[in-house]
Design a protein around this motif. Structure first.
Motif, PDB file in Angstrom:
ATOM      1  N   THR A 102       0.928  -1.366  -0.024  1.00  0.00           N
ATOM      2  CA  THR A 102      -0.201  -0.343  -0.059  1.00  0.00           C
ATOM      3  C   THR A 102       1.101   1.299  -0.177  1.00  0.00           C
ATOM      4  OG1 THR A 102      -1.833  -1.533   1.415  1.00  0.00           O
ATOM      5  CG2 THR A 102      -1.866   1.177   1.233  1.00  0.00           C
TER       6      THR A 102
ATOM      7  N   GLU B 293      -3.888   5.388  -4.425  1.00  0.00           N
ATOM      8  CA  GLU B 293      -4.350   4.677  -4.600  1.00  0.00           C
ATOM      9  C   GLU B 293      -2.751   3.600  -5.085  1.00  0.00           C
ATOM     10  OE1 GLU B 293      -6.731   4.754  -7.523  1.00  0.00           O
ATOM     11  OE2 GLU B 293      -8.729   5.639  -6.162  1.00  0.00           O
ATOM     12  N   SER B 294      -2.868   2.972  -5.226  1.00  0.00           N
ATOM     13  CA  SER B 294      -1.559   1.670  -5.855  1.00  0.00           C
ATOM     14  C   SER B 294      -2.263   1.792  -7.452  1.00  0.00           C
ATOM     15  CB  SER B 294      -2.012   0.428  -4.857  1.00  0.00           C
ATOM     16  OG  SER B 294      -0.916  -0.061  -5.410  1.00  0.00           O
TER      17      SER B 294
END
Length: 650
Positions: free
Chosen positions: A536, A587-588
């Motif tokens: 993350t 966000e990944s």
């Protein structure tokens, strides 16, 4: 003086060479594995090593031929060189680093085109060696300056060191042939010239120390290790002439043992530190090792960039003061990053501390791999962390000033970094795993197998992982001994709180501590382990003492430092005019992170020191942009870039 031929009793080859890696200490907590005991089978590192073998080595070889650095050896051999030397004093070393890269690459396979090229290159180098063992193309011949007439800048000992390291690679690959013979004659010459009855001197650029120590290990020749120790102890006694940068530039201002933190020229300091650790280990001098470790730990804490890069000054290529880490003027030379890996690996072997595996991971994946372009045909010499104006593509058919190119360049007037990248990539897998009496340790992740002899029996594991882009690491036991063993996997410090794991096997003990997940017990061919590391994206805040980025943040995803590049912003928006909105989720993405940015509006004041704010956060629509791995920036054309981002005000 005694002629080198009198030293054959201490340096002649006898038994077949023991195979091993770049570093083979006589003792330590951990023992490195040899070529053949670690085999890369695919994935991230396989692709990099194939690029190195297929492109980078050949690219470097073509350039050293093109600019005449190889021809220096031919002309030295036939007597036509004289003063008409191609390149600066130390270009011999680039040929030697290529020989080291080739030796690691061909390993035990002495057939094929690369092996033929290697032998041809060795023949050309060997032909230039003089009768007493001396081998340098810039000094000592008619029309040239005398040998050792410029120990400050001549780099003779530096070049000799890289030749010895190339010979170590050949020996550790199982071949005791022409290049090791050349290196023995040279090392014997150095024992006479600089030993107890020779010159009391050191060279301006450390390298001979680490090379003599390792060559002594590889040849079982104590004399070479003792000379390495002599060079280490001579440092800091003012043997070199002072210059405008001070004697700290040469690491000659204070004895190695007395420093509190690494200082002066970064590459010189790191190479000397690596050599000092080698000497301390071989001489059972724990005080020396502890002194170097203390200096290195302090340097990591106060003089290192988030990428693992070291060296903040362009003018003298040096460490700055504590927390003096300008990001838009970062020097962070590629060779310094490689030097840091060299020191970390030695301290990891000596101490077994996981933190040094963490440093190797960070530095390799960010600082070292930022250097080669995606196609393997251009390189960064210095590595900025903040590019304010779009770079200019350098000419692909000419050399570039070493640190002035704002994009990767195919070759430099001083090209130490491309060849250093080549030799590092060729041997990178030898930093992945170690063994001990208890079992096997995995320090880096990818797709590879590792084999160690434990208690007289074979223990082989297979590692499968799409790391560093995916966080699952799968370990499977392939061959198991009958006695209990310990298999340890390093868990990076950034992952320790959230890492999870599962084990397939009965009667095994699993424990996480000191940076390693340790599985202990009797394993079998069906034993498996899944280690899941959280990828993350996370926000990283700098120490407030680092003035240059105070109040800003960086984004990391797993082991990768991310960068914002202008190519990923809308037209008309630049990396200098945005702030990151930390109130929005990050966000990944498959290789990086997607962040929310706010545009900043700037007002120009007639005088910028009156206390008034010159910027406001635009209340308009947010900008969603991808951040990419720092090591991949500048591969898509000219751009601006920054690693640390200012934060948007609520």
């Amino acid at each position: 003086m005694t002629h080198p031929s009198a030293l054959h009793t201490v340096s002649s080859a006898a038994a077949a060479p023991r195979r091993g890696g770049p570093v083979e200490p006589r003792s330590g907590t951990l023992t490195p594995l040899a070529p053949g005991e670690v085999r890369v089978t695919g994935g991230f590192w396989h692709d990099l090593q194939r690029l190195n073998a297929s492109t980078i080595i050949g690219h470097c070889l073509a350039w050293v031929e093109r600019v005449g650095w190889l021809a220096n050896f031919d002309r030295a051999a036939d007597g036509s060189l004289e003063a008409d030397h191609a390149g600066i004093e130390f270009v011999d070393s680039e040929v030697y680093k290529l020989l080291e890269a080739m030796a690691w690459e061909i390993g035990t396979d002495d057939e094929g085109e690369l092996a033929d090229t290697y032998r041809d290159l060795v023949n050309r180098v060997a032909a230039a060696q003089e009768e007493d063992g001396y081998l340098h193309t810039f000094f000592g011949r008619p029309g040239q300056r005398a040998r050792f007439s410029d120990l400050e800048w001549g780099h003779e000992l530096y070049c000799f060191g890289h030749l010895l390291q190339a010979a170590v690679a050949r020996l550790r690959s199982g071949h005791d042939d022409q290049l090791p013979a050349v290196a023995r004659r040279l090392a014997d010459f150095l024992v006479v010239e600089f030993g107890e009855t020779g010159r009391t001197a050191v060279g301006g650029h450390p390298e001979i120390e680490v090379a003599l120590a390792e060559f002594g290990r590889a040849t079982d020749t104590r004399t070479y290790i003792d000379l390495a120790a002599t060079f280490v102890e001579r440092r800091g006694h003012g043997l070199l002439a002072p210059i405008e940068h001070g004697q700290e530039y040469f690491q000659d201002d204070q004895p190695v043992r007395s420093g509190a933190v690494l200082h002066g020229h970064a590459v010189r300091a790191l190479y000397l530190s690596a050599g000092a650790v080698d000497v301390g280990v071989e001489h059972d001098d724990e005080a020396l090792v502890e002194a170097v470790e203390g200096q290195y730990v302090a340097t990591l804490a106060r003089r290192t960039y988030v990428t693992g890069g070291m060296g903040s000054h362009h003018r003298d290529e040096a460490f700055g003061d504590d927390f003096e880490l300008p990001h838009d003027r970062a020097y962070a030379e590629t060779c310094a990053a490689i030097g840091s890996v060299m020191v970390s690996w030695r301290l990891l072997l000596h101490s077994g501390k996981a933190r040094y595996g963490d440093v190797i991971e960070r530095t390799l994946l960010n600082a070292v791999l930022a250097s080669p372009r995606r196609d393997g045909k251009a390189f960064f010499y210095s590595n900025t962390l903040h590019q304010r104006t779009p770079g200019l593509p350098p000419a692909e058919d000419s050399t570039s000033p070493r640190a002035q190119s704002s994009m990767r360049a195919p070759w430099f007037e001083v090209s130490c970094c491309p060849t250093n990248v080549a030799r590092t990539l060729a041997s990178a897998h030898l930093y992945f795993a170690t063994r001990s009496d208890a079992g096997l340790q995995i320090h880096q992740f990818g797709d590879f197998t590792a084999t160690a002899e434990v208690g007289g029996e074979e223990l082989t594991v297979q590692i499968a992982s799409a790391y560093p882009f995916e966080g699952d690491v799968v370990l499977k036991v392939i061959a198991a001994p009958s006695s209990p063993v310990e298999i340890a996997l390093r868990v990076p410090a950034w992952a320790e709180a959230e890492a999870t794991w599962s084990v397939n096997g009965d009667g095994l003990t699993v424990a996480l501590g000191d940076g390693y997940l340790r599985v202990t017990g009797i394993v079998s061919a069906d034993t498996g382990l899944l280690l899941s590391l959280p990828l993350t994206p996370r926000v990283v805040s700098p120490d407030p003492h680092i003035d240059d980025v105070r109040g800003q943040v960086a984004i990391e995803r797993g082991p990768l430092v991310l960068a914002l590049e202008s190519i990923d912003l809308p037209d008309g928006v630049d990396t200098e005019s945005v702030e990151i909105d930390l109130s929005s989720p990050i966000e990944s993405t498959p290789t990086g992170a997607r962040v929310t940015l706010r545009r900043r509006t700037d007002r120009e004041l007639p005088w910028p020191y009156d206390g008034a704010s010159t910027t406001d956060t635009d209340a308009g629509p947010a900008i969603v942009a991808d951040m990419i791995p720092y090591a991949r920036w500048a591969n898509r054309g000219p751009s601006t870039m920054r690693v640390f981002l200012p934060t948007a005000r609520p």
